[in-house]
Motif scaffolding. Sequence first.
Motif, short mmCIF file in Angstrom:
data_model
loop_
_atom_site.label_atom_id
_atom_site.label_comp_id
_atom_site.label_asym_id
_atom_site.label_seq_id
_atom_site.Cartn_x
_atom_site.Cartn_y
_atom_site.Cartn_z
N GLY A 17 0.64 -1.24 0.00
CA GLY A 17 -0.09 -0.09 -0.16
C GLY A 17 0.88 1.22 -0.14
N ILE B 262 -11.57 -12.75 -8.20
CA ILE B 262 -12.58 -11.78 -8.78
C ILE B 262 -13.83 -11.17 -7.66
N LEU C 254 -12.27 -8.70 -5.44
CA LEU C 254 -12.31 -7.65 -6.14
C LEU C 254 -13.52 -6.89 -6.09
N VAL C 255 -14.80 -7.41 -6.18
CA VAL C 255 -15.85 -7.15 -6.40
C VAL C 255 -16.51 -6.42 -5.14
N ALA D 92 -14.50 -3.14 -4.41
CA ALA D 92 -14.79 -2.21 -5.34
C ALA D 92 -16.15 -1.72 -4.90
N ALA D 93 -17.13 -2.46 -4.52
CA ALA D 93 -18.26 -2.09 -4.02
C ALA D 93 -18.09 -1.12 -2.75
N VAL E 49 -15.55 0.35 -1.74
CA VAL E 49 -14.87 1.70 -2.06
C VAL E 49 -15.80 2.72 -2.87
N THR E 50 -16.53 2.26 -3.62
CA THR E 50 -17.50 3.13 -4.25
C THR E 50 -18.44 3.68 -3.21
N ILE F 277 -8.72 7.70 -3.60
CA ILE F 277 -9.92 6.76 -3.08
C ILE F 277 -9.95 5.78 -3.89
N GLY F 278 -10.02 6.12 -5.34
CA GLY F 278 -10.64 5.00 -6.23
C GLY F 278 -9.55 4.01 -6.13
N LEU F 279 -8.40 4.13 -5.73
CA LEU F 279 -6.93 3.31 -6.25
C LEU F 279 -6.93 2.43 -4.82
N ILE G 142 -8.95 0.33 -4.23
CA ILE G 142 -9.30 -1.09 -4.81
C ILE G 142 -8.04 -1.91 -5.00
N THR G 143 -6.82 -1.24 -5.62
CA THR G 143 -5.91 -1.85 -6.04
C THR G 143 -4.79 -1.70 -4.78
N CYS H 126 -2.71 -3.01 -2.13
CA CYS H 126 -2.11 -4.46 -1.83
C CYS H 126 -2.59 -4.77 -0.33
#
Lengths: 202, 206
Positions: free
Chosen positions: B25, B71, B74-75, B78-79, B81-82, B103-105, B107-108, B110
Amino acid sequence: MEHFFDLLVRSIFVDNMIFAFFLGMCSFLAVSKNVKTALGLGVAVIFVQLITLPVNYLLQTKVLDPLGLGFLSFILFIAVIAGIVQLVEMIVERFSPSLYNSLGIFLPLIAVNCAIMGGSLFMQQRIGMEPSNSQAIACFGDSIAFALGSGIGWALAIVCLAAVREKLEYSDVPKPLKGIGITFITVGLMAMAFMCFSGLSI
Amino acid sequence: MANKNNEVLKQPLWINNPVVVQILGICSALAVTAKLEPAIVMGLSVTIIVALSNVIISLLRNTIPNRIRIIVQLVVVAALVTIVSEILKAFAYDVSVQLSVYIGLIITNCILMGRLEAFAMQNKPWDSFLDGIGNGLGYAAILVIVAIVRELLGNGTLLGFKIIPQWCYEHGYMNNGLMLMPPMALILVGCVIWVHRSKNKDLQEK
């Protein structure tokens, strides 16, 4: 056309993914021990960036914006990236086994490389900018320029760092700084050098 | 039992810190630390997201097929984080603009995938929740340390309040503008690692 090259050069040197935005740091630090593997990962990033970013641009402008579904962009982008990485891996394996052998291990890593996701998110931000702004992404061509530039910038950075680290092996570093500590400070000094490019324009 | 929970919560704060020991991170840790306020917001957002996604994945851990677990993870992330990103846009717009893409990042980031893979897939929801809180706070702690140094030396302020008194400036003290530039974040994290490793000798390399 002028804007295309301006954006390309800017995103390689001035808005460098590593030195200005710290994106893709994890694999940048982990896979920069020697120049050859660094180059392999760099090429893989350019490759994936060049495919995912224009695809995400089209999705954003043609699908999400007209439907007003902007808030879904995070999920959609990460799904596109993960999907395309998987697809690229299979295609490369099928048609070019030698390329697969040199890139293979890096491809899955790239799905969670922030440089790729970050590229798409920056692209999303820059769509609405004034066309006169040299960072603006106004058309499909611009998104390709940005993808190419940010990919090359990342590859350049990791190859440079790998070259420095190869030499660093032989130097006498204080014990607690050995390894990752001195790498951080090296990257800091390189970032300072890259700051000289700010203000560059064509 | 209580002891083990304590351990799970405390380990990542110092001995096994996600940023300076596991080097996870880093991207966002460096980028949002020019000022203290975004650093705190970022630290809290990551803590909340790690804790909640750990709980969700831990609840689902026996139903997720092994092949598609990445997957699913990640979903879920991502949800979450949104949701956090929309909340920030609604209630703290200025900070959300400053944090921009970072903020969007998340998701990725680590740290998230690392904790989900290494801890939540094998442990009960409550343990996973504590593990998430611990790792999130460990991450936030490094962010806050770096941000305090950068804002204090670069701007003479903390959270926007003036800390360095006026008479210092009158006697020739100057703010160090370089502190606000990206390179200093890297060098400061390097120094934090230096201090951390000289205290924990067994982490030193070779």
